[in-house]
Design a protein around this motif. Structure first.
Motif, mmCIF file in Angstrom:
data_model
loop_
_atom_site.group_PDB
_atom_site.id
_atom_site.type_symbol
_atom_site.label_atom_id
_atom_site.label_comp_id
_atom_site.label_asym_id
_atom_site.label_seq_id
_atom_site.Cartn_x
_atom_site.Cartn_y
_atom_site.Cartn_z
ATOM 1 N N ILE A 416 -4.343 -4.809 1.938
ATOM 2 C CA ILE A 416 -3.648 -4.917 3.221
ATOM 3 C C ILE A 416 -3.240 -3.554 3.773
ATOM 4 O O ILE A 416 -3.385 -3.286 4.972
ATOM 5 C CB ILE A 416 -2.420 -5.840 3.072
ATOM 6 C CG1 ILE A 416 -2.884 -7.274 2.808
ATOM 7 C CG2 ILE A 416 -1.547 -5.795 4.325
ATOM 8 C CD1 ILE A 416 -1.771 -8.248 2.568
ATOM 9 N N LEU A 419 -6.023 -1.648 5.571
ATOM 10 C CA LEU A 419 -6.382 -2.335 6.808
ATOM 11 C C LEU A 419 -5.337 -2.103 7.890
ATOM 12 O O LEU A 419 -5.665 -1.929 9.067
ATOM 13 C CB LEU A 419 -6.550 -3.838 6.542
ATOM 14 C CG LEU A 419 -7.704 -4.252 5.617
ATOM 15 C CD1 LEU A 419 -7.745 -5.750 5.432
ATOM 16 C CD2 LEU A 419 -9.042 -3.745 6.164
ATOM 17 N N ARG A 420 -4.059 -2.073 7.492
ATOM 18 C CA ARG A 420 -2.988 -1.841 8.462
ATOM 19 C C ARG A 420 -3.017 -0.426 9.016
ATOM 20 O O ARG A 420 -2.442 -0.153 10.070
ATOM 21 C CB ARG A 420 -1.628 -2.101 7.797
ATOM 22 C CG ARG A 420 -1.302 -3.556 7.533
ATOM 23 C CD ARG A 420 -0.858 -4.262 8.789
ATOM 24 N NE ARG A 420 0.397 -3.719 9.322
ATOM 25 C CZ ARG A 420 0.921 -4.063 10.492
ATOM 26 N NH1 ARG A 420 0.288 -4.904 11.265
ATOM 27 N NH2 ARG A 420 2.060 -3.526 10.891
ATOM 28 N N PHE A 422 -5.533 1.025 10.243
ATOM 29 C CA PHE A 422 -6.406 1.068 11.404
ATOM 30 C C PHE A 422 -5.637 0.609 12.636
ATOM 31 O O PHE A 422 -5.018 -0.459 12.637
ATOM 32 C CB PHE A 422 -7.631 0.175 11.193
ATOM 33 C CG PHE A 422 -8.635 0.729 10.221
ATOM 34 C CD1 PHE A 422 -9.621 1.598 10.651
ATOM 35 C CD2 PHE A 422 -8.598 0.372 8.887
ATOM 36 C CE1 PHE A 422 -10.557 2.112 9.762
ATOM 37 C CE2 PHE A 422 -9.519 0.882 7.989
ATOM 38 C CZ PHE A 422 -10.499 1.752 8.425
ATOM 39 N N LYS A 423 -5.692 1.404 13.697
ATOM 40 C CA LYS A 423 -4.953 1.060 14.914
ATOM 41 C C LYS A 423 -5.362 -0.300 15.457
ATOM 42 O O LYS A 423 -4.522 -1.089 15.903
ATOM 43 C CB LYS A 423 -5.196 2.124 15.989
ATOM 44 C CG LYS A 423 -4.517 3.451 15.738
ATOM 45 C CD LYS A 423 -4.811 4.413 16.879
ATOM 46 C CE LYS A 423 -4.122 5.749 16.650
ATOM 47 N NZ LYS A 423 -4.404 6.710 17.750
ATOM 48 N N VAL A 424 -6.661 -0.602 15.411
ATOM 49 C CA VAL A 424 -7.137 -1.843 15.991
ATOM 50 C C VAL A 424 -6.551 -3.052 15.260
ATOM 51 O O VAL A 424 -6.355 -4.119 15.854
ATOM 52 C CB VAL A 424 -8.683 -1.887 15.959
ATOM 53 C CG1 VAL A 424 -9.192 -1.936 14.527
ATOM 54 C CG2 VAL A 424 -9.211 -3.064 16.763
ATOM 55 N N VAL A 425 -6.241 -2.890 13.974
ATOM 56 C CA VAL A 425 -5.635 -3.977 13.205
ATOM 57 C C VAL A 425 -4.136 -4.020 13.422
ATOM 58 O O VAL A 425 -3.561 -5.074 13.714
ATOM 59 C CB VAL A 425 -5.955 -3.818 11.698
ATOM 60 C CG1 VAL A 425 -5.215 -4.871 10.879
ATOM 61 C CG2 VAL A 425 -7.450 -3.919 11.456
ATOM 62 N N SER A 426 -3.471 -2.875 13.290
ATOM 63 C CA SER A 426 -2.013 -2.847 13.368
ATOM 64 C C SER A 426 -1.491 -3.232 14.747
ATOM 65 O O SER A 426 -0.394 -3.767 14.876
ATOM 66 C CB SER A 426 -1.499 -1.456 12.991
ATOM 67 O OG SER A 426 -2.000 -0.479 13.881
ATOM 68 N N ASN A 428 -3.028 -5.350 16.918
ATOM 69 C CA ASN A 428 -3.424 -6.691 17.360
ATOM 70 C C ASN A 428 -3.102 -7.802 16.364
ATOM 71 O O ASN A 428 -3.128 -8.973 16.741
ATOM 72 C CB ASN A 428 -4.938 -6.708 17.648
ATOM 73 C CG ASN A 428 -5.327 -5.785 18.781
ATOM 74 O OD1 ASN A 428 -5.087 -6.066 19.945
ATOM 75 N ND2 ASN A 428 -5.931 -4.641 18.433
ATOM 76 N N ILE A 429 -2.835 -7.441 15.121
ATOM 77 C CA ILE A 429 -2.561 -8.461 14.107
ATOM 78 C C ILE A 429 -1.262 -8.102 13.404
ATOM 79 O O ILE A 429 -1.119 -6.987 12.894
ATOM 80 C CB ILE A 429 -3.707 -8.556 13.069
ATOM 81 C CG1 ILE A 429 -5.044 -8.806 13.774
ATOM 82 C CG2 ILE A 429 -3.428 -9.666 12.070
ATOM 83 C CD1 ILE A 429 -6.234 -8.830 12.826
ATOM 84 N N LEU A 434 -2.049 -10.886 8.991
ATOM 85 C CA LEU A 434 -3.040 -10.209 8.152
ATOM 86 C C LEU A 434 -2.906 -10.658 6.698
ATOM 87 O O LEU A 434 -3.918 -10.916 6.024
ATOM 88 C CB LEU A 434 -2.868 -8.695 8.256
ATOM 89 C CG LEU A 434 -3.859 -7.844 7.451
ATOM 90 C CD1 LEU A 434 -5.293 -8.113 7.898
ATOM 91 C CD2 LEU A 434 -3.538 -6.362 7.578
ATOM 92 N N GLN A 593 -10.208 6.192 14.080
ATOM 93 C CA GLN A 593 -9.546 4.894 14.202
ATOM 94 C C GLN A 593 -8.274 4.842 13.376
ATOM 95 O O GLN A 593 -7.476 3.940 13.524
ATOM 96 C CB GLN A 593 -10.482 3.779 13.706
ATOM 97 C CG GLN A 593 -11.595 3.450 14.688
ATOM 98 C CD GLN A 593 -12.386 2.272 14.184
ATOM 99 O OE1 GLN A 593 -12.949 2.322 13.088
ATOM 100 N NE2 GLN A 593 -12.414 1.205 14.939
#
Length: 613
Positions: A416, A419-420, A422-426, A428-429, A434, A593
């Motif tokens: 986790i 993955l967090r 990454f801007k696109v993940v943090s 939007n999710i 997550l 990213q």
């Protein structure tokens, strides 16, 4: 994510407990005693402690330094050092994902045994009746009640990996429960994990201490402890003893999975990770030795009970065969009577050769068992012979569950956290969503381990999903830090965090000793794999009531190859992708990213460091 958005541990103790909870896993309870038993008892402690100092502690120290300096998960940390190194983090995440897929099935088994402990008679204490209700089940009689409960009632195992079957409903529900608890523990990241580790890191020691006191009072426990601390020094000349000692240190501390980097990334910048690396490593190894003493006390009790039962059967056989008075032969003089009767009545004694058992306490103590066989069969057999077995069963399996859940916190965090980053993940999710996605994905894939052939796939993952890749990942890590990034820059970064330079010993270990040891382990693994021939597994034969060795089918061997290659290939493929992308767009480099939280990432020369925190 912005720099100030990264959550920190509330205090250094939470970080230490998180590392202890993660590092002290099921391997401390079942694999270390097995290796100690197989490699000469107390003699195994010598190479184990040497490898701890030369390999375990410096690599643990290095990963904590990386995480604390970069304040990023494994992918972000290595990408910040160099965009070409992001594959190291991807390989670590993929290895942790493989581990998460199968590790929670162990917690499901612990739940299953825990729930079955609340019965007036433990279900593994005696054989159930057969279908006709006329006598004990035939398969159980050929095996033992503890083996039958594990292989038939817990796993409902097939006779081979080729024989398919449906899911075990009880195991499905237990696996669902295990993942539900895992999700609740990681729901809010370090905010929730930091609270949970106070319990998962301390409760196992309470149970182990209770078991130690109880174990020392059991009949025959001294035999087991004596066996453990009686060194067989000739084992030190066997290279496998040293390799297994190094491997145990490697796995036990959790190196290469990315969990330590993820945990350390939530530290304050000036946190004293050097002291924590030493403390956690010592606690982890001390726990292995402590658990080994408890285990050998149980071993001694079980072996003594089995030995005396064998003597009793031999005694009754002699009494009935030679029509002797019962008081003439006792457990203490059975051996003497065997010699006497053999010399006095050789022909009549020869007729007993097919039924007379050889009773040997040393052989009972030396019967090495590892993995699930130790945790769920041998311990269960010892527990059923204790007074108030339900109480000891509940304590033991709740302890196993606590240890397993503590390790799962680190395993899932290793997935986790990168993955967090990454801007696109943090952006939007949410972290809750997550965490739920990761847990649901692992649960759905993990359901395959609840099928009748699922245990064979579990064994395949356990044997091949992590070992080869971890050797390679950590070998690359230490080479990158020592020779590519440079030990001098590493030294200055440590000084920037701690206010002092690392001692010369750390540098010698990281530059020379640890890489050499890892390279030897890596080569030994490859050579051993090649010389081992076709990979094999142990299949349960219900007609014989025991496990038999079988070769993996072709599709199983192909899958093993994919497990071995999939993780390590991330490193060169990621570097190649970065190179091709940069070559294709030389004039307009893409923004990363990954949101770096520290302006003085290791890729920047130390002289340009900005002030921190």
């Amino acid at each position: 994510m912005e720099k100030d958005a990264r959550t920190n541990w509330e205090n250094p103790m939470q970080f230490v407990l998180a590392c202890v909870s993660y590092a002290v896993g099921l391997g401390n309870v079942w694999r270390f005693p097995y290796l100690c038993q197989m490699h000469g008892g107390g003699g195994f402690l010598i190479p184990y402690l040497i490898m701890l100092v030369l390999e375990g502690v410096p690599l643990f120290y290095m990963e904590l330094a990386i995480g604390q300096k970069m304040r990023l998960g494994s992918i972000g940390a290595w990408s910040a050092i160099s965009p070409y190194l992001g594959g190291i983090g991807i390989a670590s995440v993929l290895t942790s994902l493989y581990l998460c897929l199968y590790y929670n099935i162990l917690n499901a088994w612990s739940f299953w045994y825990l729930f079955n402990s609340f019965q007036s008679v433990l279900p593994w204490a005696e054989c159930p009746l057969n279908a006709n209700m006329t006598g004990p089940d035939e398969e159980c009689e050929r095996a033992t009640p503890t083996q039958y409960f594990f292989y038939r009632q817990t796993l409902n195992i097939s006779s081979s990996i080729d024989e398919t079957g449906g899911m075990h409903l009880g195991q499905v529900l237990c696996l669902l429960l295990a993942w539900a608890f895992t999700f609740l523990f990681i729901l809010r990241g370090v905010k929730s994990t930091g609270k949970v580790v106070y319990f998962t890191a301390t409760f196992p020691y309470v149970v182990l201490f209770i078991y130690l006191i109880r174990g020392l009072t059991l009949h025959g426990s001294a035999n087991g402890i004596k066996f453990m601390f009686t060194p067989k020094m000739e084992q030190l000349a066997d290279p496998r003893t040293w390799v297994n000692a190094a491997t145990q240190i490697f796995y036990s501390l959790g190196l290469g999975f990315g969990s330590l980097i993820a945990f350390a990334s939530y530290n304050e910048y000036n946190n004293n990770f050097e002291r924590q690396a030493i403390v956690v490593s010592m606690i982890n190894s001390g726990t292995s030795i402590f658990a080994c003493i408890v285990t050998f006390a149980i071993y001694g009790f079980k072996a003594t009970v089995n030995y005396e039962s064998c003597l009793e059967r031999t005694r009754m056989l002699l009494l009935n065969t030679f029509d002797m008075a019962e008081e003439h032969i006792t457990l203490d003089n059975v051996g003497g009577w065997l010699e006497t009767l053999n010399s006095t009545y050789p022909e009549q004694f020869a007729d007993l050769s097919g039924v007379l058992e050889e009773c040997d306490l040393e052989a009972e103590l030396g019967n090495a068992v590892e993995g699930a066989g130790l945790a769920f069969i041998v311990y269960s057999e010892g527990i059923k012979n204790m007074p108030l077995p339900q109480l000891w069963s509940v304590l033991y399996f709740f302890m196993l569950l606590t240890i397993g859940m503590g390790s799962m916190l680190g395993n899932v965090t290793a997935i986790i956290t990168p993955l967090r980053d990454f801007k696109v993940v943090s952006r939007n999710i949410s972290i809750e969503a997550l965490s739920a996605l990761v847990c649901v994905f692992c649960l759905l894939v993990g359901l395959s381990f609840t099928t009748r052939q699922g245990n064979y796939w579990f064994t395949m993952f356990n044997d091949y999903a992590a070992s080869f890749s971890l050797f390679f990942i950590v070998l690359v890590e230490v080479i990158i830090v020592s020779y590519v990034y440079g030990i001098t820059r590493f030294e200055k970064d440590v000084e920037d965090m701690l206010g002092r330079k690392p001692s010369w010993l750390w540098k010698v270990l990281l530059v020379a000793v640890s890489p050499a040891l890892l390279l030897c382990l890596f080569i030994f693994y490859i050579v051993g794999y090649i010389q081992g021939g076709t990979p094999t597994y142990k299949a349960w034969d219900k007609d014989l009531g025991r496990s038999v060795v079988m070769e993996y089918p072709v599709y199983g061997q192909v899958f093993i190859g994919l497990l071995l290659v999939s993780t390590i290939s991330c490193i060169p493929l990621s570097a190649l992708y970065t190179y091709c992308r940069r070559k294709a767009r030389p004039a307009t480099p893409e923004p990363s990213q990954i949101a770096l939280r520290e302006p003085d990432a290791w890729v920047v020369p130390p002289s340009e460091h900005c002030s921190q925190e």
